[in-house]
Design a protein around this motif. Structure first.
Motif, PDB file in Angstrom:
ATOM      1  N   ARG A   1       0.836  -1.213   0.000  1.00  0.00           N
ATOM      2  CA  ARG A   1       0.000   0.000   0.000  1.00  0.00           C
ATOM      3  C   ARG A   1       0.870   1.263   0.000  1.00  0.00           C
ATOM      4  NH1 ARG A   1      -2.775   3.723   3.080  1.00  0.00           N
ATOM      5  NH2 ARG A   1      -4.964   4.026   2.482  1.00  0.00           N
ATOM      6  N   GLU A   2       1.952   1.248   0.785  1.00  0.00           N
ATOM      7  CA  GLU A   2       2.855   2.406   0.825  1.00  0.00           C
ATOM      8  C   GLU A   2       3.459   2.672  -0.555  1.00  0.00           C
ATOM      9  OE1 GLU A   2       5.774   2.158   3.899  1.00  0.00           O
ATOM     10  OE2 GLU A   2       4.287   1.964   5.506  1.00  0.00           O
ATOM     11  N   LEU A   3       3.780   1.597  -1.264  1.00  0.00           N
ATOM     12  CA  LEU A   3       4.309   1.745  -2.627  1.00  0.00           C
ATOM     13  C   LEU A   3       3.256   2.367  -3.541  1.00  0.00           C
ATOM     14  CD1 LEU A   3       6.519   1.215  -4.752  1.00  0.00           C
ATOM     15  CD2 LEU A   3       5.522  -1.062  -5.084  1.00  0.00           C
ATOM     16  N   ALA A   4       2.017   1.911  -3.418  1.00  0.00           N
ATOM     17  CA  ALA A   4       0.926   2.457  -4.239  1.00  0.00           C
ATOM     18  C   ALA A   4       0.695   3.933  -3.929  1.00  0.00           C
ATOM     19  CB  ALA A   4      -0.360   1.655  -4.007  1.00  0.00           C
ATOM     20  N   VAL A   5       0.796   4.306  -2.645  1.00  0.00           N
ATOM     21  CA  VAL A   5       0.653   5.710  -2.247  1.00  0.00           C
ATOM     22  C   VAL A   5       1.766   6.540  -2.865  1.00  0.00           C
ATOM     23  CG1 VAL A   5       0.777   7.308  -0.300  1.00  0.00           C
ATOM     24  CG2 VAL A   5      -0.617   5.229  -0.118  1.00  0.00           C
ATOM     25  N   HIS A   6       2.996   6.014  -2.794  1.00  0.00           N
ATOM     26  CA  HIS A   6       4.144   6.728  -3.371  1.00  0.00           C
ATOM     27  C   HIS A   6       3.961   6.941  -4.870  1.00  0.00           C
ATOM     28  CE1 HIS A   6       8.291   7.985  -4.031  1.00  0.00           C
ATOM     29  NE2 HIS A   6       8.352   7.106  -5.013  1.00  0.00           N
ATOM     30  N   GLN A   7       3.413   5.948  -5.543  1.00  0.00           N
ATOM     31  CA  GLN A   7       3.225   6.038  -6.993  1.00  0.00           C
ATOM     32  C   GLN A   7       1.894   6.701  -7.374  1.00  0.00           C
ATOM     33  OE1 GLN A   7       3.803   1.848  -8.002  1.00  0.00           O
ATOM     34  NE2 GLN A   7       5.937   2.269  -8.574  1.00  0.00           N
ATOM     35  N   LYS A   8       1.127   7.097  -6.352  1.00  0.00           N
ATOM     36  CA  LYS A   8      -0.161   7.780  -6.544  1.00  0.00           C
ATOM     37  C   LYS A   8      -1.100   6.952  -7.422  1.00  0.00           C
ATOM     38  CE  LYS A   8       1.885  12.326  -5.816  1.00  0.00           C
ATOM     39  NZ  LYS A   8       2.176  13.661  -6.339  1.00  0.00           N
ATOM     40  N   ASP A   9      -1.109   5.658  -7.159  1.00  0.00           N
ATOM     41  CA  ASP A   9      -1.968   4.724  -7.893  1.00  0.00           C
ATOM     42  C   ASP A   9      -3.211   4.451  -7.043  1.00  0.00           C
ATOM     43  OD1 ASP A   9      -3.195   2.628  -9.199  1.00  0.00           O
ATOM     44  OD2 ASP A   9      -1.356   1.481  -9.529  1.00  0.00           O
ATOM     45  N   GLN A  10      -4.250   5.264  -7.239  1.00  0.00           N
ATOM     46  CA  GLN A  10      -5.423   5.185  -6.376  1.00  0.00           C
ATOM     47  C   GLN A  10      -6.141   3.842  -6.487  1.00  0.00           C
ATOM     48  OE1 GLN A  10      -6.151   7.628  -4.061  1.00  0.00           O
ATOM     49  NE2 GLN A  10      -7.481   5.995  -3.309  1.00  0.00           N
ATOM     50  N   GLN A  11      -6.157   3.283  -7.679  1.00  0.00           N
ATOM     51  CA  GLN A  11      -6.823   1.986  -7.866  1.00  0.00           C
ATOM     52  C   GLN A  11      -6.131   0.907  -7.015  1.00  0.00           C
ATOM     53  OE1 GLN A  11      -7.187   0.812 -11.957  1.00  0.00           O
ATOM     54  NE2 GLN A  11      -8.303  -1.065 -11.500  1.00  0.00           N
ATOM     55  N   ALA A  12      -4.801   0.903  -7.051  1.00  0.00           N
ATOM     56  CA  ALA A  12      -4.036  -0.065  -6.251  1.00  0.00           C
ATOM     57  C   ALA A  12      -4.214   0.201  -4.760  1.00  0.00           C
ATOM     58  CB  ALA A  12      -2.562  -0.006  -6.624  1.00  0.00           C
TER      59      ALA A  12
END
Length: 472
Positions: free
Chosen positions: A100-111
Motif C-alpha cells: 500500500r505504501e508503494l501504491a501511495v508513493h506512486q499515486k496509484d489510487q486503484q491499487a
C-alpha cells in the motif's frame, strides 16, 4: 465437656479464618502498591523484524520505496510467491502495508483502494484492531506531504481516538507526532504543542523508540517558528542526543543537524551554522531520501546567503526548485523559491525576484500555509520598495507586518498559557492521586491494627479457656 468441644471447634475455625486473612493482608495484598504499566505489543515493524527472513526482507523493501520504487515492486512480486495460508497474520498484513505504501508513493489510487480492502479483510479475519486506524494515520501523513492539512488533521484525530480506545499506545507515539506536525503546518500551534508534549510523555514508556527523537526535533521546530531560539536549540539537542545514544536512524540525525544549522543561521551565527551543516553532510551523501536532499539544499542556500555569496545561493536554490521529487513537497519547493527570491533581491535582480516571489506565493496559497504566506508577502514588499513602488510596498508592509506580529503575540501567549495550564492540571492530578494513595494506605494500616487487636483478644480468650480447663 461438649460445650468446651464446641467452643474449641469454633475457636479453631476462627483462628484458621483469621490466619488466612492476616496472610492475605500482610503478605499478598498488592492492591495499594503502585505498578508500572505492563509491557505492550511491539510496534508492527518490530514484530515483523522478529519473525523470519521474510519479515526482514519486507522491512528492507519498505526502506527503499522512495529511492527505488521499481526494485521494491519487483521484490514484492518475488515475496508474494512465498506467502502461504499458514503464514503468520502479521507477515500477511505487513506485506499488504508495504504494498500500500508503494501504491501511495506512486499515486496509484486503484491499487491503494484494492490493497486497503485486502488489509481490512485480513484484519477482520484475524481480529486485529489496529489496522484501520493505522491506515488512517498513514493517510494523514500523506495528506501532510501534499499540503492538505485539514484533511490530514481529520484523519489523524480519528486514528488517535481509535488507538486510545484500543489501548494501542505503541502506535500512538507516531500518531501524536503526525498530529503535531499537521497542526503546526496549519498554524494551530497550541494543538501542535499539546500533541508533541503528549508524545514526549508517552515516549518515556518506550525509551528505545525512534519517534522520541522525532518528537523533540519537531517541538524544536515549533519554537523556531516562534523565534524562541533557546527552547528550539534545547529540543533539537535533546533530539540529537536521543538519536545518537539509541543508534537509530542516520537520516533523522541529518535532519536534526540541518535544523540546528537553520536556527544558528537565523541568529546570524555563521560558525555554528556551518558546523551543524558539515555534521549533516556525510549522512546526506549516503542517504537515498529525496526529502533529506531538499532540506540540505535549503540549508546550503541559506548559508551562502549568510556569507553574502549570492550567486552560489541562487544556484543552490535553483537546484532545490528543479529537483524533480520536490513536486511531492509543495511547501519545501515554495521555501526554495523564497530563498531564491531573497538571493535575487540582494543581487539586484529585481524583475527575477518579483517573478520568483510570486511563484512562492502561488505555492503557499495553494496549500494555505499562513506563516509562509505572510513571509512571502513581506518579501514582495521589499521587492516593491527596491523597485521604487513605494505605495504598493507600504500597503503590503502595513497589512502583513501587523499580521505577523499579531500572530506571534497570540501564538506565544497561547502556548505559554497552555503549558502553564497543563502543568497545573498535572500537579492537581498528582496531588489528587497522592491523596487517594494516602487514604488507601491509612485504610490498610487501620485494617492491620484491627487484625492485630483481634489476635490479641483471641490470645487472651485462649489463655482464659486454658486457665478454666486446668481449674476444672
Amino acid at each position: 465437656m461438649r460445650l468446651y468441644k464446641v467452643i474449641a471447634m469454633i475457636g479453631v475455625a476462627a483462628i484458621v479464618t483469621l490466619f488466612a486473612t492476616t496472610v492475605s493482608v500482610f503478605l499478598f495484598d498488592k492492591s495499594f502498591q503502585y505498578s508500572q504499566p505492563s509491557s505492550e505489543l511491539a510496534q508492527p515493524h518490530e514484530q515483523i523484524a522478529q519473525s523470519t527472513q521474510f519479515g526482514k526482507r519486507l522491512l528492507e523493501l519498505q526502506s527503499q520505496i522512495e529511492s527505488n520504487p521499481n526494485s521494491v515492486k519487483q521484490g514484492l512480486t518475488e515475496l508474494d510467491r512465498n506467502i502461504r495460508e499458514s503464514s503468520p497474520a502479521i507477515e500477511k498484513i505487513y506485506f499488504r502495508i508495504v504494498e500500500r505504501e508503494l501504491a501511495v508513493h506512486q499515486k496509484d489510487q486503484q491499487a491503494i483502494d484494492k490493497v486497503t480492502t485486502q488489509l481490512l479483510t485480513l484484519a477482520d479475519e484475524n481480529g486485529i484492531d489496529w489496522v484501520e486506524p493505522y491506515i488512517q494515520s498513514e493517510d494523514a501523513y500523506a495528506r501532510l506531504r501534499a499540503g492538505e492539512y485539514l484533511e490530514g488533521i481529520a484523519l489523524i484525530e480519528r486514528a488517535i481516538s481509535s488507538f486510545e480506545a484500543y489501548g494501542r499506545h505503541y502506535l500512538l507515539l507516531k500518531a501524536y507526532n503526525t498530529a503535531g506536525i499537521l497542526y503546526n503546518a496549519n498554524n494551530q500551534l497550541k494543538q501542535s504543542q499539546l500533541h508533541f508534549y503528549k508524545g514526549i510523555e508517552l515516549g518515556k514508556r518506550y525509551p528505545s523508540s525512534i519517534i522520541n527523537g522525532r518528537l523533540n526535533n519537531n517541538l524544536g521546530l515549533l519554537y523556531v517558528h516562534l523565534e524562541q531560539w533557546d527552547k528550539a536549540i534545547t529540543y533539537l539537542e535533546n533530539a540529537r542526543k536521543i538519536n545518537e545514544t539509541s543508534g537509530k536512524r542516520a537520516d533523522l540525525l541529518a535532519v536534526i543537524w540541518l535544523n540546528e544549522s537553520f536556527v544558528y543561521n537565523r541568529l546570524g551565527d555563521l560558525q555554528s551554522s556551518q558546523y551543524a551543516f558539515e555534521q549533516a553532510l556525510p549522512i546526506v551523501e549516503q542517504s537515498a531520501s529525496p526529502f533529506i536532499k531538499v532540506i540540505k539544499f535549503k540549508a546550503e542556500a541559506r548559508l551562502n546567503l549568510l556569507r553574502a555569496e549570492l550567486d552560489k545561493a541562487a544556484a543552490v536554490s535553483r537546484e532545490c526548485v528543479e529537483l524533480a521529487l520536490t513536486q511531492s513537497y509543495p511547501k519545501q519547493k515554495g521555501i526554495c523559491y523564497f530563498i531564491l527570491a531573497k538571493a535575487q533581491l540582494a543581487n539586484g535582480d529585481l524583475a527575477d525576484a518579483e517573478n520568483t516571489a510570486n511563484q512562492a506565493l502561488s505555492l503557499f496559497s495553494e496549500i494555505n500555509h499562513t506563516r509562509w504566506l505572510i513571509r512571502a508577502n513581506l518579501l514582495m514588499a521589499e521587492v516593491y520598495e527596491k523597485q521604487g513602488r513605494a505605495k504598493e510596498a507600504l500597503e503590503l508592509y502595513k497589512e502583513y507586518r501587523e499580521q505577523q506580529w499579531q500572530q506571534m503575540i497570540n501564538e506565544v501567549y497561547a502556548l505559554e498559557f497552555a503549558f502553564d495550564t497543563r502543568q497545573l492540571e498535572q500537579e492537581r492530578d498528582l496531588l489528587s492521586a497522592q491523596g487517594q494513595l494516602n487514604m488507601l494506605e491509612l485504610s490498610k494500616e487501620k485494617l492491620r491494627f484491627r487484625i492485630a487487636l483481634i489476635w490479641g483478644h483471641l490470645l487472651c480468650l485462649l489463655s482464659w479457656l486454658s486457665f478454666v480447663t486446668r481449674i476444672q
